[in-house]
Design a protein around this motif. Structure first.
Motif, short mmCIF file in Angstrom:
data_model
loop_
_atom_site.label_atom_id
_atom_site.label_comp_id
_atom_site.label_asym_id
_atom_site.label_seq_id
_atom_site.Cartn_x
_atom_site.Cartn_y
_atom_site.Cartn_z
N GLN A 1 4.18 -2.02 -1.08
CA GLN A 1 3.40 -1.77 -1.23
C GLN A 1 2.61 -2.41 -1.43
O GLN A 1 1.02 -2.30 -2.12
CB GLN A 1 4.26 -1.79 -2.30
N PHE A 2 2.01 -3.91 -1.93
CA PHE A 2 1.21 -4.61 -2.27
C PHE A 2 0.38 -4.37 -1.18
O PHE A 2 -1.58 -4.08 -1.55
CB PHE A 2 1.83 -5.74 -2.21
N ILE B 1 -5.03 -4.59 2.83
CA ILE B 1 -4.71 -5.54 3.24
C ILE B 1 -3.77 -5.77 4.37
O ILE B 1 -3.36 -4.41 5.06
CB ILE B 1 -4.23 -6.22 2.71
N GLN B 2 -5.68 -5.68 6.07
CA GLN B 2 -4.81 -5.50 6.82
C GLN B 2 -4.03 -6.73 6.90
O GLN B 2 -3.48 -7.65 6.86
CB GLN B 2 -6.14 -5.45 7.58
N GLY B 3 -2.66 -6.59 8.37
CA GLY B 3 -2.55 -7.59 8.70
C GLY B 3 -0.47 -7.07 9.31
O GLY B 3 -0.83 -5.62 9.37
N TRP C 1 7.80 -14.35 -12.70
CA TRP C 1 6.96 -14.44 -11.80
C TRP C 1 6.60 -15.10 -10.55
O TRP C 1 6.24 -16.32 -11.16
CB TRP C 1 6.03 -13.10 -12.09
N ALA C 2 7.29 -15.08 -9.44
CA ALA C 2 6.86 -16.39 -8.62
C ALA C 2 5.41 -15.48 -7.94
O ALA C 2 5.44 -13.78 -7.27
CB ALA C 2 7.52 -15.94 -6.85
N GLU C 3 4.78 -16.01 -7.85
CA GLU C 3 3.27 -16.05 -7.51
C GLU C 3 2.77 -16.18 -6.02
O GLU C 3 2.89 -17.59 -5.51
CB GLU C 3 2.33 -16.96 -7.91
N GLY D 1 -2.75 -12.12 -6.05
CA GLY D 1 -2.60 -10.62 -6.74
C GLY D 1 -0.81 -10.12 -6.86
O GLY D 1 -0.36 -9.75 -7.77
N TRP D 2 -0.68 -10.02 -5.39
CA TRP D 2 0.91 -10.54 -5.75
C TRP D 2 1.42 -11.61 -5.98
O TRP D 2 1.95 -12.40 -6.13
CB TRP D 2 0.99 -10.62 -3.96
N ARG D 3 2.63 -10.53 -6.38
CA ARG D 3 3.31 -11.22 -7.33
C ARG D 3 5.06 -10.09 -7.79
O ARG D 3 4.79 -9.33 -7.70
CB ARG D 3 3.72 -11.90 -8.66
N VAL D 4 6.15 -11.41 -7.97
CA VAL D 4 7.62 -10.71 -7.60
C VAL D 4 8.19 -11.20 -8.49
O VAL D 4 8.38 -11.90 -9.38
CB VAL D 4 7.62 -11.11 -6.71
N SER D 5 8.73 -10.54 -9.02
CA SER D 5 9.95 -10.68 -10.67
C SER D 5 11.40 -11.40 -9.96
O SER D 5 11.65 -10.34 -8.71
CB SER D 5 10.21 -9.56 -11.33
N VAL D 6 11.54 -11.96 -10.21
CA VAL D 6 12.97 -12.76 -10.31
C VAL D 6 13.75 -12.33 -9.94
O VAL D 6 14.75 -11.87 -9.81
CB VAL D 6 12.77 -14.15 -10.11
#
Length: 209
Positions: free
Chosen positions: A67-68, A74-76, A182-184, A190-195
């Motif tokens: 989603q991010f 962002i390519q990859g 939030w892990a960053e 800018g991408w972060r994940v709620s533990v």
């Protein structure tokens, strides 16, 4: 009646007996229990198959990551086993991350051989936790991986390691995040994940390895 073993096909896990080249590694017979082999500098390791909630963690994490990437254009590439990171040098190395992100810039630099990744993700289980945190993590650092996420469902933490140099030696800078935090990422700014969102509610799915 005594049976004679065919030692010519026996797999050796001691580097004192044999250190494998990558070509030799690729010819080894597959284990029969869904485990797989990994190779680090010619040293052979047996890795047990994943068990729940491995798949649930992966599904939640890849949804957040994709989603991010899509929203920010962002390519990859995002890869899963059995896509490896591998090198021929110093006895041969072959690792299969649980998930990895490879930017277009790094892919173009590497060419046809995937010798590193921008971000690697490992989901801990009881049988692989020590290996993932030490031997495998240190190998990723040596291979030039810029960021390593270690997801610990039992400990309810996400550990994000960033590649750095201490005393002219490569080293991991470690940030640990727990429930409510939030892990960053630094690589994907800018991408972060709620533990909590990633790990809560999965406890009941754990099964013995």
């Amino acid at each position: 009646m005594m049976q004679t073993l065919d030692i010519s096909t026996e797999v050796s896990f001691s580097p004192l007996l044999h250190r494998y080249t990558l070509e030799e590694f690729w010819t080894l017979p597959e284990p029969e229990d869904r485990s797989h082999y990994e190779l680090i500098g010619g040293y052979l390791f047996m890795v047990p198959p994943p068990a729940p909630p491995h798949g649930s963690i992966d599904a939640r994490l890849i949804r957040s990551l994709m989603q991010f990437l899509i929203e920010h254009k962002i390519q990859g590439e995002v890869h899963h086993p059995r896509e490896p990171i591998y090198r021929h040098e110093k006895g041969g190395t072959y690792l299969e991350p649980d998930m990895m992100y490879v930017s277009d810039e790094l892919r173009d630099c590497m060419g046809q051989k995937r010798t590193s990744a921008d971000i690697v993700f490992e989901y801990l289980s009881e049988s692989t936790a020590i290996y993932d945190r030490t031997t495998k993590a240190h190998t990723y650092l040596a291979l030039g991986v810029r960021e390593l996420w270690i997801i610990d469902q039992v400990g309810q933490t996400i550990e994000v390691r960033h590649a750095a140099e201490h005393g002219n030696q490569p080293a991991w800078e470690i940030c640990s995040y727990c429930i409510g935090e939030w892990a960053e990422s630094r690589v994907l700014d800018g991408w972060r994940v709620s533990v909590g969102d990633l790990l809560e509610g999965l406890q009941g799915h754990i099964q013995p390895e």
